[in-house]
Design a protein around this motif. Structure first.
Motif, PDB file in Angstrom:
ATOM      1  N   ASP A 181      46.031  28.306  39.065  1.00 43.33           N
ATOM      2  CA  ASP A 181      47.124  29.230  39.366  1.00 43.33           C
ATOM      3  C   ASP A 181      46.633  30.614  39.774  1.00 43.33           C
ATOM      4  O   ASP A 181      47.449  31.483  40.119  1.00 43.33           O
ATOM      5  CB  ASP A 181      48.048  29.363  38.154  1.00 43.33           C
ATOM      6  N   LEU A 182      45.309  30.822  39.743  1.00 42.88           N
ATOM      7  CA  LEU A 182      44.771  32.135  40.087  1.00 42.88           C
ATOM      8  C   LEU A 182      44.631  32.255  41.600  1.00 42.88           C
ATOM      9  O   LEU A 182      43.915  31.467  42.225  1.00 42.88           O
ATOM     10  CB  LEU A 182      43.415  32.338  39.410  1.00 42.88           C
ATOM     11  N   PRO A 183      45.296  33.211  42.233  1.00 43.31           N
ATOM     12  CA  PRO A 183      45.220  33.323  43.692  1.00 43.31           C
ATOM     13  C   PRO A 183      43.885  33.895  44.147  1.00 43.31           C
ATOM     14  O   PRO A 183      43.247  34.677  43.435  1.00 43.31           O
ATOM     15  CB  PRO A 183      46.370  34.281  44.019  1.00 43.31           C
ATOM     16  N   ILE A 184      43.469  33.498  45.345  1.00 41.12           N
ATOM     17  CA  ILE A 184      42.266  34.077  45.949  1.00 41.12           C
ATOM     18  C   ILE A 184      42.690  35.372  46.627  1.00 41.12           C
ATOM     19  O   ILE A 184      43.257  35.370  47.727  1.00 41.12           O
ATOM     20  CB  ILE A 184      41.628  33.107  46.964  1.00 41.12           C
ATOM     21  N   ASP A 185      42.459  36.494  45.968  1.00 39.26           N
ATOM     22  CA  ASP A 185      42.859  37.790  46.504  1.00 39.26           C
ATOM     23  C   ASP A 185      41.665  38.732  46.515  1.00 39.26           C
ATOM     24  O   ASP A 185      40.524  38.312  46.286  1.00 39.26           O
ATOM     25  CB  ASP A 185      44.037  38.359  45.709  1.00 39.26           C
ATOM     26  N   ARG A 186      41.896  40.002  46.774  1.00 42.28           N
ATOM     27  CA  ARG A 186      40.786  40.943  46.887  1.00 42.28           C
ATOM     28  C   ARG A 186      39.995  41.059  45.591  1.00 42.28           C
ATOM     29  O   ARG A 186      38.759  41.163  45.611  1.00 42.28           O
ATOM     30  CB  ARG A 186      41.310  42.319  47.320  1.00 42.28           C
ATOM     31  N   LEU A 187      40.672  41.051  44.437  1.00 40.01           N
ATOM     32  CA  LEU A 187      39.962  41.203  43.169  1.00 40.01           C
ATOM     33  C   LEU A 187      39.098  39.979  42.884  1.00 40.01           C
ATOM     34  O   LEU A 187      37.941  40.096  42.442  1.00 40.01           O
ATOM     35  CB  LEU A 187      40.950  41.440  42.030  1.00 40.01           C
ATOM     36  N   VAL A 188      39.635  38.791  43.126  1.00 41.35           N
ATOM     37  CA  VAL A 188      38.864  37.569  42.895  1.00 41.35           C
ATOM     38  C   VAL A 188      37.664  37.513  43.846  1.00 41.35           C
ATOM     39  O   VAL A 188      36.555  37.126  43.453  1.00 41.35           O
ATOM     40  CB  VAL A 188      39.768  36.334  43.047  1.00 41.35           C
TER      41      VAL A 188
END
Length: 269
Positions: A181-188
């Motif tokens: 459920d963790l999106p691939i975004d800038r923080l990840v």
């Protein structure tokens, strides 16, 4: 604010709080410390919230370590704010000790062209690649438990040192969070970029890695993707230091971000 990087607001304007969780730390079980990419990501969480703008690039200088349970103060300073972009700085401290300093540019310009010239290398899909295994005993609840990593090319983890040096210094890893459920975004992606030091062992053909001195990440386009290909290139090793870069690609070949680092080389017995 973010499900993976639990940065919190404080009552002091421009200041944020981040208590280092064990599951975002690496190192021997008795000497765990915050993963460098997590320090960068926490600073980006604070500065993006404060400015209301997305990060274009950010550069972290790692000055000291933070152990699990340490309460960090993140001070956001924005010297310049324009119509479309801001220039900012985040100073992360544990008490009076400076841990990380991050400089960043943030913003977005409307109606701008989009082109990509970087090409994702041809590698097997994640399901056809072996899992990257950890070479030495780790705490089962540390940072490594948060990621699924598959070796697309090169030698990583327990295989470091079993192959000759890479002629081109290149190795590739497929990476995704174990939390679906963790999106691939800038923080990840900022955290993923800090897997670059794992390419040192592949480049040298040795059981080697390193401690990051810095991490600079530059963001490109974003598309939904389950896996990210980390295309790691170690440029050179000299006088105890290494320099390298990593391109982060979505499964469809979209360049999500590119990052570079300098690091202290550690060769293990």
């Amino acid at each position: 604010m973010h499900p993976f990087i639990p940065v919190e607001l404080t009552d002091s304007p421009g200041h944020y709080r981040f208590t280092v969780p064990k599951n975002l730390c690496v190192g021997p079980p008795d000497r765990l410390f915050m993963f460098g990419g997590v320090g960068l990501a926490s600073a980006l969480s604070a500065v993006e919230h404060f400015t209301g703008r997305p990060t274009v690039w950010a550069a972290a200088q790692y000055l000291s370590y933070a152990r699990p349970g340490t309460e960090l103060d993140l001070e956001v300073i924005v010297p310049v704010t324009g119509k479309y972009n801001s220039q900012a700085r985040v100073i992360t401290r544990a008490g009076d000790q400076e841990i990380i300093t991050v400089n960043a540019a943030l913003g977005s310009r409307p109606d701008s062209p989009h082109h990509q010239w970087a090409v994702m290398p041809a590698v097997p899909p994640p399901e056809d690649c072996p899992e990257m295994t950890i070479r030495w005993q780790r705490d089962p609840d540390d940072m490594n438990s948060q990621w699924d990593r598959r070796v697309a090319s090169g030698s990583f983890g327990r295989d470091r040192g079993k192959a000759p040096p890479a002629s081109d210094g290149v190795g590739q890893l497929w990476v995704r969070p174990t939390n679906p459920d963790l999106p691939i975004d800038r923080l990840v992606l900022a955290v993923m970029a800090d897997f670059l030091p794992s390419g040192v062992g592949n480049a040298l053909g040795a059981n080697a890695g390193g401690n990051s001195l810095d991490n600079t990440i530059r963001y490109m386009n974003f598309v939904p993707t389950e896996w990210v290909l980390a295309d790691i290139r170690i440029h050179a090793v000299h006088a105890g230091f290494a320099h390298g870069r990593v391109h982060l690609f979505a499964q469809d070949g979209t360049l999500l971000a590119t990052a570079s680092q300098s690091l202290i080389v550690r060769i293990h017995s």
